[in-house]
Design a protein around this motif. Structure first.
Motif, PDB file in Angstrom:
ATOM      1  N   ALA A   1       0.832  -1.198   0.000  1.00  0.00           N
ATOM      2  CA  ALA A   1       0.000   0.000   0.000  1.00  0.00           C
ATOM      3  C   ALA A   1       0.868   1.249   0.000  1.00  0.00           C
ATOM      4  CB  ALA A   1      -0.932   0.011   1.209  1.00  0.00           C
ATOM      5  N   ASP A   2       0.401   2.264  -0.715  1.00  0.00           N
ATOM      6  CA  ASP A   2       1.055   3.576  -0.753  1.00  0.00           C
ATOM      7  C   ASP A   2      -0.065   4.619  -0.740  1.00  0.00           C
ATOM      8  OD1 ASP A   2       2.577   5.813  -1.072  1.00  0.00           O
ATOM      9  OD2 ASP A   2       3.494   5.221  -2.969  1.00  0.00           O
ATOM     10  N   ILE A   3      -0.244   5.299   0.396  1.00  0.00           N
ATOM     11  CA  ILE A   3      -1.382   6.189   0.589  1.00  0.00           C
ATOM     12  C   ILE A   3      -0.895   7.564   1.014  1.00  0.00           C
ATOM     13  CG2 ILE A   3      -3.556   6.539   1.823  1.00  0.00           C
ATOM     14  CD1 ILE A   3      -3.575   3.489   2.344  1.00  0.00           C
ATOM     15  N   GLN A   4      -1.346   8.594   0.318  1.00  0.00           N
ATOM     16  CA  GLN A   4      -1.008   9.979   0.667  1.00  0.00           C
ATOM     17  C   GLN A   4      -2.279  10.725   1.031  1.00  0.00           C
ATOM     18  OE1 GLN A   4       1.049  12.201  -2.379  1.00  0.00           O
ATOM     19  NE2 GLN A   4       0.805  14.151  -1.326  1.00  0.00           N
ATOM     20  N   THR A   5      -2.273  11.407   2.176  1.00  0.00           N
ATOM     21  CA  THR A   5      -3.461  12.107   2.665  1.00  0.00           C
ATOM     22  C   THR A   5      -3.123  13.545   3.053  1.00  0.00           C
ATOM     23  OG1 THR A   5      -3.123  11.446   4.971  1.00  0.00           O
ATOM     24  CG2 THR A   5      -4.391   9.952   3.569  1.00  0.00           C
TER      25      THR A   5
ATOM     26  N   ILE B   1      -7.973  12.081   0.485  1.00  0.00           N
ATOM     27  CA  ILE B   1      -7.109  10.989   0.013  1.00  0.00           C
ATOM     28  C   ILE B   1      -6.533  11.453  -1.321  1.00  0.00           C
ATOM     29  CG2 ILE B   1      -6.936   8.535  -0.487  1.00  0.00           C
ATOM     30  CD1 ILE B   1      -7.894   9.158   2.336  1.00  0.00           C
TER      31      ILE B   1
ATOM     32  N   ARG C   1      -3.793  10.365  -2.896  1.00  0.00           N
ATOM     33  CA  ARG C   1      -3.399   9.229  -3.740  1.00  0.00           C
ATOM     34  C   ARG C   1      -3.427   7.962  -2.896  1.00  0.00           C
ATOM     35  NH1 ARG C   1       1.560  10.112  -3.887  1.00  0.00           N
ATOM     36  NH2 ARG C   1       2.281   8.378  -2.588  1.00  0.00           N
ATOM     37  N   SER C   2      -3.968   6.903  -3.457  1.00  0.00           N
ATOM     38  CA  SER C   2      -3.977   5.614  -2.776  1.00  0.00           C
ATOM     39  C   SER C   2      -3.780   4.518  -3.812  1.00  0.00           C
ATOM     40  CB  SER C   2      -5.292   5.399  -2.021  1.00  0.00           C
ATOM     41  OG  SER C   2      -5.357   4.081  -1.507  1.00  0.00           O
ATOM     42  N   ARG C   3      -2.774   3.694  -3.606  1.00  0.00           N
ATOM     43  CA  ARG C   3      -2.543   2.541  -4.480  1.00  0.00           C
ATOM     44  C   ARG C   3      -2.300   1.317  -3.614  1.00  0.00           C
ATOM     45  NH1 ARG C   3       1.134  -0.860  -6.795  1.00  0.00           N
ATOM     46  NH2 ARG C   3       0.833  -1.361  -9.017  1.00  0.00           N
TER      47      ARG C   3
END
Length: 395
Positions: A221-225, A254, A256-258
């Motif tokens: 997971a790679d999540i930017q908030t 959110i 970016r979320s991958r």
């Protein structure tokens, strides 16, 4: 002829001692400064702990020592613990975490940067009870820059973290990961006035048990908030902070979320907020490859066994009533035991078709995908008309 060369003049010996004397004075002054600063470490730590205690977070250190002379400070805390009170909504059960050792390092030439190292393991327990969870890792470290005035950045990193549920001498795995990183920075405002926080969470080889079957298999997971709506960084219980965030109209974007789990890849972006009951509202726009894998993982087969939602039938088979279909499954089971279950399992294809019809065809990283919204309504999580989860209130 007599020698008329004058005898050389002798230089005073005391001049030879000037440099060593100055060096000795500087060393003495530096030592006095270091030991004074070392004595202040305990004073500052106690003042910070007292402030945190007012917010329901009680920190304690069994034994504290300071080393690192002459060019840095190494503050070691053995038998560290933190007790959390009033940090969750609902029943307030005091919770205590214990850690064998924490060492915080600050360089003299870089005083605004603090680096901490954590020694495993850590245990979690309700107050007065034996440990119920055990947390382990091979490397645990964090850093904070910008202290003591305004923290600008903070990071925490764990290698091979694991969480086990402990019952007597039996340990049951709850979560695993190869690597976890959490980075945060002050994007706007200040710690005293409307701070805006950006955060990035990265997980490699993570898996979670007892939450949802889809999380049991390893994933990355790679999540930017981006969080807005905070009033300040004044220590306070989390429910109070969430309530303050809701009143200010704050939200989590959110950016970016991958998430990737084998062939399944999901990317998402959107905004989530809190309503007056402390529950999550909002919507994420998702694009997913391998959606067919999600259908059984979300437990839709169990939904079908308990009864097909009428909203689903209206999309997949207009005109068919849920009660009629359930009666049909029952009749099939009476005629040929197990036949109704087979029919229900095959009906999953119809549900998948229904979900596909909610979104639109898309392409993600060169593969066919579906794009659709993931909705949060009063804490309930909906994938189209199907409720796939429930998030408890935050205050």
């Amino acid at each position: 002829m007599p020698d008329m060369t004058p005898a050389p003049r002798r230089r005073p010996l005391w001049r030879l001692f000037i440099a060593p004397a100055l060096l000795l004075v500087v060393a003495a002054a530096w030592s006095a400064f270091w030991f004074y600063a070392a004595s202040e470490v305990g004073v500052r730590a106690d003042a910070w702990a007292a402030q945190e205690a007012k917010a329901g977070r009680v920190y304690a250190c069994g034994k504290r020592s300071v080393a690192g002379f002459p060019f840095r400070f190494e503050v070691r805390c053995d038998d560290a613990s933190v007790s959390l009170v009033s940090q969750t909504a609902g029943a307030q059960v005091p919770f205590t975490a214990r850690l064998g050792e924490i060492m915080v390092i600050a360089q003299i030439y870089q005083p605004k940067l603090l680096i901490a190292e954590f020694k495993a393991p850590a245990t979690l327990a309700d107050r007065g009870q034996p440990p119920s969870m055990k947390v382990n890792w091979t490397t645990g470290r964090s850093s904070v820059s910008g202290l003591p005035d305004i923290p600008q950045r903070a990071s925490i990193v764990f290698d091979n973290p694991s969480i086990d549920r402990v019952n007597a001498q039996v340990a049951t795995p709850l979560a695993r990961a190869g690597h976890i990183e959490l980075h945060g920075r002050l994007a706007d405002g200040s710690t005293r006035d409307k701070p805006v926080i950006e955060a990035v969470l990265q997980i490699t080889g993570g898996s979670v048990q007892e939450v949802h079957p889809i999380l049991a298999a390893p994933f990355d997971a790679d999540i930017q908030t981006k969080l807005t709506g905070l009033k300040d960084f004044t220590p306070k219980p989390w429910p109070e902070r969430f309530r303050e965030l809701q009143a200010a109209g704050g939200h989590v974007e959110i950016v970016r979320s991958r998430i990737q789990q084998g062939d399944l890849i999901s990317v998402a972006a959107g905004t989530l907020s809190l309503n007056t009951q402390g529950r999550i509202d909002g919507e994420l726009q998702m694009t997913v490859t391998g959606l067919e894998r999600v259908i059984p993982a979300l437990g839709l087969e169990k939904m079908l066994e308990e009864g097909v939602p009428q909203a689903t039938l209206d999309r997949v088979a207009p005109g068919v009533k849920s009660q009629d279909l359930n009666n049909l499954f029952g009749a099939l089971d009476k005629a040929i035991p197990g036949l109704g279950r087979v029919v229900k399992q095959n009906a999953n294809a119809g549900v998948a078709a229904g979900i596909n019809s909610l979104g639109k065809e898309a392409e993600l990283e060169g593969r066919k995908a579906r794009a659709f919204p993931l909705r949060f309504v009063d804490g309930a999580v909906f994938l189209g008309p199907l409720k796939v989860g429930q998030v408890p209130p935050l205050f």
